[in-house]
Structures are given as C-alpha cells and as structure tokens.
Design a protein around this motif. Structure first.
Motif: not given
Length: 392
Positions: A232-239, A258-266
């Motif tokens: 998991x990598x949450x709210x980090x790619x965007x910064x 396996x899976x990679x899960x990301x969250x980001x905003x708009x």
C-alpha cells in the motif's frame, strides 16, 4: 548497460545513458581481489565519459574498509588523471555510514563531491512533518478508514498476507490493517523520523510488537525484490515529484501475483454547500499551489494509467467521497483547518503570494468549514483508490 556480478550479495553495472556506475547489495570483500572485476569496470568506464560521472551507492547496504579504501583510491586516481571530470558520489541518508564515509572524499580532491540523494525526498515533506500536524493525519485516516476497510477487500487484501505500507506516516493505517486483516507480516516504511518515532511510541503504548517500522527512501528501498503479497502507498505519489520512480519500487518489492494499492486525491473536486463558489475557487487554487512545488494533488483519476504504465495488470480503480456526514462533522472541520494553516500559512507564503490572495484563499477553507458544520450543509473530499496486480 554493462553488468558484472561479484557475488550473490553484490552487483555492479554501468548505465551508459546516465554515465552512472551503480552498485547494489553488501560489499564486504575479504581482499581487493574479490572485487577486482568491479574495480576494473569502474576504471574502464571513467575513461569513456565526459562531464559528470556518477557513482551510485544508494542501494549498498554494507561496505567494509577494504572496499571503501579500494573505491576511494580509484576515484582519487581518476580525479588526478582527469582533472576536467566531475565525479559525484550519490548516497542516501537512509544508509548513515555512507554519508559519513564519503563526505571526506572532497577534501582529497576538489572535483569529487558527495550528494545526498534524498535530501529533498518529498517536495512537500517539510509542510506535513510538524508534530502539530500528527493529530490531523490521524483524523484523516480515521475518516478514510470507514471507506477503505471495505475497498481494500475488493482490491484483494486478505487475512494472513505479507503486507508493506510504504510512506506509512504516523503508522495509524498499518495499525488498522493489522487489527482488521491479521497479516502474517506487516512492514511500515517512511522517510520521516518524526513520524516513525510517533508510530513506534503508539505501538509501544498498545503493546504492539509485530509491525516492523522502518526508516527508508521509498524510491530506493533496501527490501529484497518479490517480498510482499500486498503493498500500500496512500496519499504519497501525489506529493512525490517523480511518482514513476516510487511506483517502480512498489512493483519491485511486490510478489508476482501480488497487488499494489494506491490512493490519491483530486483537490479541485473538493466541494461544499452552502458557499460553493468560494470553496470551488480555493481548491482549484490548491491544485495550482501544489504544482508550483512539483506536486500533483489532481492525481487521483490518473491512478489507473500510472499503474498500467508501470507494468501492472488487472488494474482496478474506484473513488469515494469523505464527507462531514461520515461521523463527527467537527473531525472534517479540523482537517480543513489544518489544510488552511499549511497551505495558506506556509506554502503560499513560501511561494510569495500577496496578502489579498492569501486572504481570499483562506476564506474558501473557512467556507468549507462553515459548510461542514452547517446543520443542513454538505462538505466533501474526493479520493481515488486504485490497485494493480504484478504479473506472474
């Protein structure tokens, strides 16, 4: 690109396009003869380059004095035979011995220098590392978890997996995943010592011993490849100003299948009612403000493309709206107030915005808080969750 493997634990290669000699692994030779081929490669390549020659040691986890002296001798000799060549040794602050070992090379030769690769790891890191921001980070996670605990299952998270939470922040998400999904192993990595100190203190308080909190550079992790079932990598790619580097590392440490899960905003889609126009204007300006600092808080809907471009398959993406109706509206208001303090109080000031702009900018956050706390109001913060499978 040329590659020589000295031992199963150590490799060197030369990247022609970047004029970069790259070393990886554990460098503990018993004698110089053990690394003679690697030193020969280094000497040969130094003779072929012009301008700047890079020695990339970001993934060398251990180096003994025999190796250091041999490497230093090659570099010093090269700097004297080719005084017009600039030699740059790239190290990471994660590997503290490297900065201590190589910082003195410049004293031996003026055309050798050391660069700490991750000294500006996240452009936005300084804005969110204040300990005063920690309660707000925890509140944000509490608000998103109401949605994510179900979303994670749809994206393949199951009990008993080996999990890595990269850019874990204050560690609260790792704690929640541990409690809900009972992983066989869970590692939480971040580049902020302040955040990790806080995470470890919370774990100690609650007698949690099985989360492996790790200091590290997410774009150059020291983990072996193919380790984790779910990353998991949450709210980090965007910064992160080079998200493709981080995604490649997430891909590398994930097991095949396996899976990679990301969250980001708009952020430009944050909304509220009443006072919708003021709120909309401010969050459109938030997106511009982050772009000024090489960050992209519009990244959310791009998650699918980013994962596909990295090589993932079976990509899934969905969005959810965190709102003032998800729990205590004051929690939502507290988050927005913290955003106002950081975005208007620090980032705008550093960008050099005039007072009249900052005041209008602040008003949009205040109107968002008003909408969140209004008895008939509605306030929303949109997030995109995406995941992809590493091919078998």
């Amino acid at each position: 690109m040329s590659t020589i493997s000295s031992s199963p634990a150590f490799t060197t290669q030369f990247d022609t396009s970047n004029q970069e000699f790259v070393a990886t692994g554990v460098l503990r030779p018993r004698s110089i003869a053990d690394i003679a081929d690697d030193l020969l490669l280094l000497r040969d390549k130094i003779e072929t380059v012009q301008g700047v020659f890079y020695i990339n040691l970001k993934r060398v986890t251990h180096m003994n004095s025999t190796a250091f002296r041999a490497l230093a001798r090659v570099l010093v000799d090269a700097s004297r035979s080719r005084p017009e060549l600039k030699i740059v040794v790239l190290v990471s602050s994660v590997v503290t011995w490297a900065t201590q070992m190589f910082r003195h090379l410049g004293e031996l030769s003026p055309n050798i220098s050391m660069e700490i690769y991750d000294s500006a790891f996240y452009p936005g890191q300084t804005f969110v590392e204040s300990r005063s921001f920690i309660p707000i980070l925890r509140t944000q996670t509490k608000m998103t978890w109401r949605h994510e605990r179900e979303i994670l299952q749809r994206h393949g998270l199951r009990n008993g997996m080996a999990i890595a939470d990269i850019c874990c922040g204050v560690g609260d998400f790792a704690m929640l995943v541990r409690k809900e999904f009972n992983p066989a192993r869970i590692v939480a990595l971040d580049h902020s010592t302040a955040s990790l100190d806080y995470a470890r203190s919370v774990a100690e308080k609650f007698c949690v011993r099985d989360i492996e909190y790790t200091y590290g550079d997410a774009s150059q992790m020291l983990f072996e490849s193919d380790q984790f079932d779910f990353v998991t990598c949450r709210h980090s790619l965007q910064i992160f100003d080079r998200p493709e580097l981080l995604l490649k590392e997430l891909y590398r440490i994930c097991k095949p299948g396996g899976r990679v899960y990301i969250t980001n905003e708009k952020n430009s889609h944050c909304l509220g009612e009443p006072r919708a126009d003021s709120i909309s204007w401010t969050y459109n300006e938030v997106a511009k403000l982050f772009r000024h600092f090489d960050m992209d808080v519009e990244m959310g809907p791009k998650g699918s493309r980013l994962l596909l471009d990295t090589g993932f398959e079976d990509v899934r993406i969905e969005s959810f709206m965190v709102t003032n109706l998800d729990g205590d509206p004051q929690d939502f208001a507290d988050v927005i107030e913290a955003w106002e303090d950081v975005y208007a109080g620090e980032m705008c000031v550093r960008r050099g915005d005039p007072p009249e702009f900052i005041e209008r900018f602040r008003q949009g956050f205040r109107d968002h808080i008003f909408a969140a706390l209004h008895p008939r109001g509605y306030a929303g913060w949109p997030i995109w969750a995406a995941s992809g499978q590493k091919p078998l």
